[in-house]
Write an enzyme that holds these catalytic residues in place. Sequence first.
Site, PDB file in Angstrom:
ATOM      1  N   ARG A 142       0.829  -1.205   0.000  1.00  0.00           N
ATOM      2  CA  ARG A 142       0.000   0.000   0.000  1.00  0.00           C
ATOM      3  C   ARG A 142       0.872   1.268   0.000  1.00  0.00           C
ATOM      4  O   ARG A 142       0.555   2.256  -0.680  1.00  0.00           O
ATOM      5  CB  ARG A 142      -0.924  -0.020   1.225  1.00  0.00           C
ATOM      6  CG  ARG A 142      -1.949   1.125   1.270  1.00  0.00           C
ATOM      7  CD  ARG A 142      -2.922   0.908   2.426  1.00  0.00           C
ATOM      8  NE  ARG A 142      -3.898   1.976   2.549  1.00  0.00           N
ATOM      9  CZ  ARG A 142      -5.022   2.066   1.852  1.00  0.00           C
ATOM     10  NH1 ARG A 142      -5.301   1.142   0.957  1.00  0.00           N
ATOM     11  NH2 ARG A 142      -5.865   3.067   2.049  1.00  0.00           N
ATOM     12  N   HIS A 168       0.525   4.101  -2.815  1.00  0.00           N
ATOM     13  CA  HIS A 168       0.172   5.485  -2.486  1.00  0.00           C
ATOM     14  C   HIS A 168       1.317   6.440  -2.799  1.00  0.00           C
ATOM     15  O   HIS A 168       1.098   7.641  -2.932  1.00  0.00           O
ATOM     16  CB  HIS A 168      -0.259   5.592  -1.018  1.00  0.00           C
ATOM     17  CG  HIS A 168      -1.664   5.144  -0.795  1.00  0.00           C
ATOM     18  ND1 HIS A 168      -2.572   5.850  -0.044  1.00  0.00           N
ATOM     19  CD2 HIS A 168      -2.351   4.066  -1.258  1.00  0.00           C
ATOM     20  CE1 HIS A 168      -3.740   5.227  -0.046  1.00  0.00           C
ATOM     21  NE2 HIS A 168      -3.622   4.130  -0.773  1.00  0.00           N
ATOM     22  N   ASP A 169       2.521   5.914  -2.926  1.00  0.00           N
ATOM     23  CA  ASP A 169       3.630   6.748  -3.398  1.00  0.00           C
ATOM     24  C   ASP A 169       3.628   6.822  -4.911  1.00  0.00           C
ATOM     25  O   ASP A 169       3.980   7.851  -5.485  1.00  0.00           O
ATOM     26  CB  ASP A 169       4.964   6.174  -2.928  1.00  0.00           C
ATOM     27  CG  ASP A 169       6.139   7.026  -3.383  1.00  0.00           C
ATOM     28  OD1 ASP A 169       6.138   8.225  -3.071  1.00  0.00           O
ATOM     29  OD2 ASP A 169       7.050   6.501  -4.043  1.00  0.00           O
ATOM     30  N   GLY A 187       3.224   8.761  -8.446  1.00  0.00           N
ATOM     31  CA  GLY A 187       4.372   9.660  -8.436  1.00  0.00           C
ATOM     32  C   GLY A 187       5.696   8.927  -8.377  1.00  0.00           C
ATOM     33  O   GLY A 187       6.651   9.311  -9.019  1.00  0.00           O
ATOM     34  N   SER A 231       7.848  10.515  -2.063  1.00  0.00           N
ATOM     35  CA  SER A 231       7.308  11.708  -1.397  1.00  0.00           C
ATOM     36  C   SER A 231       6.401  11.333  -0.232  1.00  0.00           C
ATOM     37  O   SER A 231       6.287  12.086   0.742  1.00  0.00           O
ATOM     38  CB  SER A 231       6.550  12.579  -2.398  1.00  0.00           C
ATOM     39  OG  SER A 231       5.484  11.857  -3.010  1.00  0.00           O
ATOM     40  N   ASN A 249      -4.607   8.665   3.100  1.00  0.00           N
ATOM     41  CA  ASN A 249      -3.449   8.116   3.803  1.00  0.00           C
ATOM     42  C   ASN A 249      -3.591   8.106   5.319  1.00  0.00           C
ATOM     43  O   ASN A 249      -3.041   7.223   5.987  1.00  0.00           O
ATOM     44  CB  ASN A 249      -2.193   8.931   3.454  1.00  0.00           C
ATOM     45  CG  ASN A 249      -1.782   8.780   1.998  1.00  0.00           C
ATOM     46  OD1 ASN A 249      -2.092   7.791   1.358  1.00  0.00           O
ATOM     47  ND2 ASN A 249      -1.070   9.777   1.484  1.00  0.00           N
ATOM     48  N   PRO A 258      -7.285   7.295  -5.375  1.00  0.00           N
ATOM     49  CA  PRO A 258      -8.681   6.857  -5.334  1.00  0.00           C
ATOM     50  C   PRO A 258      -9.140   6.666  -3.892  1.00  0.00           C
ATOM     51  O   PRO A 258      -8.356   6.291  -3.025  1.00  0.00           O
ATOM     52  CB  PRO A 258      -8.659   5.532  -6.103  1.00  0.00           C
ATOM     53  CG  PRO A 258      -7.242   5.064  -6.037  1.00  0.00           C
ATOM     54  CD  PRO A 258      -6.396   6.298  -6.000  1.00  0.00           C
ATOM     55  N   HIS A 292      -6.098  -5.597  -2.783  1.00  0.00           N
ATOM     56  CA  HIS A 292      -6.879  -5.712  -1.547  1.00  0.00           C
ATOM     57  C   HIS A 292      -7.141  -7.158  -1.165  1.00  0.00           C
ATOM     58  O   HIS A 292      -7.910  -7.421  -0.238  1.00  0.00           O
ATOM     59  CB  HIS A 292      -8.202  -4.960  -1.687  1.00  0.00           C
ATOM     60  CG  HIS A 292      -8.058  -3.477  -1.576  1.00  0.00           C
ATOM     61  ND1 HIS A 292      -9.114  -2.597  -1.718  1.00  0.00           N
ATOM     62  CD2 HIS A 292      -6.980  -2.692  -1.340  1.00  0.00           C
ATOM     63  CE1 HIS A 292      -8.689  -1.353  -1.574  1.00  0.00           C
ATOM     64  NE2 HIS A 292      -7.398  -1.389  -1.355  1.00  0.00           N
ATOM     65  N   THR A 293      -6.487  -8.072  -1.845  1.00  0.00           N
ATOM     66  CA  THR A 293      -6.580  -9.481  -1.427  1.00  0.00           C
ATOM     67  C   THR A 293      -5.725  -9.750  -0.197  1.00  0.00           C
ATOM     68  O   THR A 293      -5.764 -10.835   0.364  1.00  0.00           O
ATOM     69  CB  THR A 293      -6.165 -10.428  -2.567  1.00  0.00           C
ATOM     70  OG1 THR A 293      -6.458 -11.777  -2.189  1.00  0.00           O
ATOM     71  CG2 THR A 293      -4.667 -10.324  -2.868  1.00  0.00           C
ATOM     72  N   ASP A 338     -10.290  -9.272   2.703  1.00  0.00           N
ATOM     73  CA  ASP A 338     -10.907 -10.452   2.084  1.00  0.00           C
ATOM     74  C   ASP A 338     -10.802 -11.627   3.048  1.00  0.00           C
ATOM     75  O   ASP A 338     -10.296 -11.478   4.165  1.00  0.00           O
ATOM     76  CB  ASP A 338     -10.320 -10.750   0.702  1.00  0.00           C
ATOM     77  CG  ASP A 338      -9.036 -11.579   0.719  1.00  0.00           C
ATOM     78  OD1 ASP A 338      -8.470 -11.802   1.803  1.00  0.00           O
ATOM     79  OD2 ASP A 338      -8.598 -12.005  -0.365  1.00  0.00           O
ATOM     80  N   ASP A 351      -3.977 -14.105  -3.172  1.00  0.00           N
ATOM     81  CA  ASP A 351      -4.708 -15.045  -4.007  1.00  0.00           C
ATOM     82  C   ASP A 351      -5.871 -14.316  -4.681  1.00  0.00           C
ATOM     83  O   ASP A 351      -5.882 -13.093  -4.759  1.00  0.00           O
ATOM     84  CB  ASP A 351      -5.191 -16.243  -3.184  1.00  0.00           C
ATOM     85  CG  ASP A 351      -6.004 -15.820  -1.951  1.00  0.00           C
ATOM     86  OD1 ASP A 351      -6.521 -14.669  -1.934  1.00  0.00           O
ATOM     87  OD2 ASP A 351      -6.134 -16.615  -1.014  1.00  0.00           O
TER      88      ASP A 351
END
Length: 603
Positions: free
Chosen positions: A350, A354-355, A358, A362, A380, A449, A479-480, A524, A531
Site C-alpha cells: 500500500r 500510495h507513493d 508519483g 514523497s 493516507n 482513489p 486488496h486481497t 478479504d 490469491d
Amino acid sequence: MNTSNIVVRFFLLFSLIGIVSAQLSATFYAKTCPNALSTIKTEVVSAVNNDRRMGASLLRLHFHDCFGCDASVLLDDTSSFTGEKTAGPNANSLRGFDVIDTIKSKVESLCPGVVSCADILTVAARDSVVALGGASWTVPLGRRDSTTASLSSANSDLPGSHTIGQARCVTFRRRIYNDTNIDSSFATSLQANCPSTGGDSTLSPLDTTTPNTFDNAYFKNLQSKKGLLHSDQELFNGGSTDSQVNAYSTNPAAFKTDFANAMVKMGNLSPLTGSKFPFTIMDTTLFSMNKPTTLKIRFFLFLCFFIGIVSSQLSSDFYSTTCPNALSTIKSGVDSAVSNEARMGASLLRLHFHDCFGCDASVLLNDTSSFTGEQSAGPNVNSIRGFGVIDSIKSELESLCPGVVSCADILAVAARDSVVALGGQSWTVQLGRRDSTTASFSGANSDLPGFSFSLQQLIDAFSKKDFTTEEMVTLSGGHTIGQASCSTFRTRIYNDTNIDSSFATSLQANCPSVGGDRNLAPLDTSPTTFDNAYFQDLQSQKGLLHSDQELFNGGSTDSQVNGYVSNPSSFQTDFANAMVKMGNLSPLTGSSGEIRTNCWKTN
C-alpha cells in the site's frame, strides 16, 4: 532557419514522441473491434492443438519481426524491395504465415481495416506461449504495419533465437561435430540424424526434454551441456550469465515472470503508430537536403542522445556494480517484517501504491515548515504504515552503500517482495528512481482513489495515470491482502444495499455506527495470502469497501472479476504486469531529485 524555429520544432517532436508512446493501449480495439483478441486466441489455440510445434513458430515469427514490430517479416518480395523471409536467420526457419493469414482473414470479416498484422503477431505470440503452459502478459495494442521490409536489417539485427520448438541440422551441425562444451552422448545422438554432410533441413528439438511445453527444461539442459545451438550453450559456459541459468533452473516461476515482462518490452520496440509513421506529420524541412549538414547531424545526434538517456535510466541491474547486495538486503528486511507480522506485507504494498501515483518516495516525507506532507491526506491518514520497516532497510543500505540506493527504489522492491512473501507472483523491478525533495498534500488528496468511489470515479482516477479500466480492476486486487479501519467501511455496512446481510451484521459487531473508527476488519477472507479470494468475495457481495464492491455491481467490470475467479493465475500475471507499469509512473531520474540519507526527510 532561426533558432526559435528549431526550438519550436524540437519541442513539437518531443510532444509527438509523447503521443506515440501513449498510442499503444491494451484496450485499443475495445470499441473498434471488441472480438479481436478472442478471435486471435481461438485460431492460435486451434493451430497449436493441430501442431504443437506451431506455438514455437508463432513466437519465433513475432521475435523475428519485433526487432521492429511492424509486420515487415510477413511481406513477400516485390519489385521494389527484397523481403526478410530469405534473410539468413529466417530462411527455411520461419513458418506459421498461413495461421496469421487465417486470423487476419477472420478479423477482416469482423472489422475491415482495423486490426494490424503487427498486433496479430504480438497477440498470437502471447497466446502461443499460454497454450503451451507459459505465463500470460498484457499486450499493449495499436501498432501499424510497415509498407516495406529490409533484408539487410534482418541479416544484421537478429540473433539466433528455446524451451519450445525445433531447429534444423544446418544450425547446429558445427556444434555437435566441433564444440567441446557439449555432452558427448548428446552430440553422438544428434549426429545420427544430422550427418556431417547433407540433411540440412532435418529437425531436432531445441529443448530435448519437453519441446512442446513452455517450462524451464531449456536451462536445465544448458547445465548438462545439452544446449542444441552454440548460442544457447554460450549462456552457460563459465560466463556472467551462468548464475541466471542456475536461478531459472531452480525457480521456473521466476523465468516465466521475467519472460512475460521481457516480451512486453520487446513488443514495444519501435512500433509504427498514429498515421503510418509517427514523424510524417512534422514539418520535415529541418531534415531537408538543402539545410546545412552540420545542423542536421547535430540535431539528430542530440535527439538520439536525449532519447537514449531518458529510456535507459531505469534498469533492473541499476545497482549491480554500485550496491550489488541492495536487492537481497531489501528482501531480507521485508521477509523478516512479514514473518513477524503478515499484515506488514499489505502495508508495504500500500505504501508503494500510495507513493506511485508519483513513484518518488514523497509519501515518506514528514511535514516541514515549507510543506505539508502526504501522510495526513485523506486517503493516507490512519491508513498507511510500515515506515519503520523502510527506515530500517534504508539504514542497512546506507551502511553498505552510502548515498546510492533511493528510498523510492526501496519502496518499489519492498512492494514486490511483500507480494511474493505472501504467495503472489514475482516481477522484475526497474530501478534507478531518485527521491523527491518535497511532497504534495493536495496532490495526494486529489490523485489517490478513495474508499467511497463509484466505478466511474475509479475508472477516471486510474485513467488520469494512463491506466486502463482492466488495469484498475487488476490493481484493486491488491486488496486481497491486508485490513481496513472501520471508518472506511462504516457507511457501506450500514447503508449499502449491495452487501450480503449476514456479512454486514458480522462487521457491525466490531464497527458500531458511532465510535471504533480504527477497529480493523480483513479486506478479504484470506487477508495474509495473495490469491484471488478478493474477487470471490465480490461475487458474494462481501467486498469490504464500497469501492471494492463497485467492481462487481452489474457494471462493465463484472466479467473481469468472474474471469479472475475462474482463472487465478491470470490475475497473478496481470497484477505483476500492472505493477511494473505503476512502478514506472513519472519517476525522478538522472540529476532530478536526490538520494536521501534518511527516507523521512530531505538531505
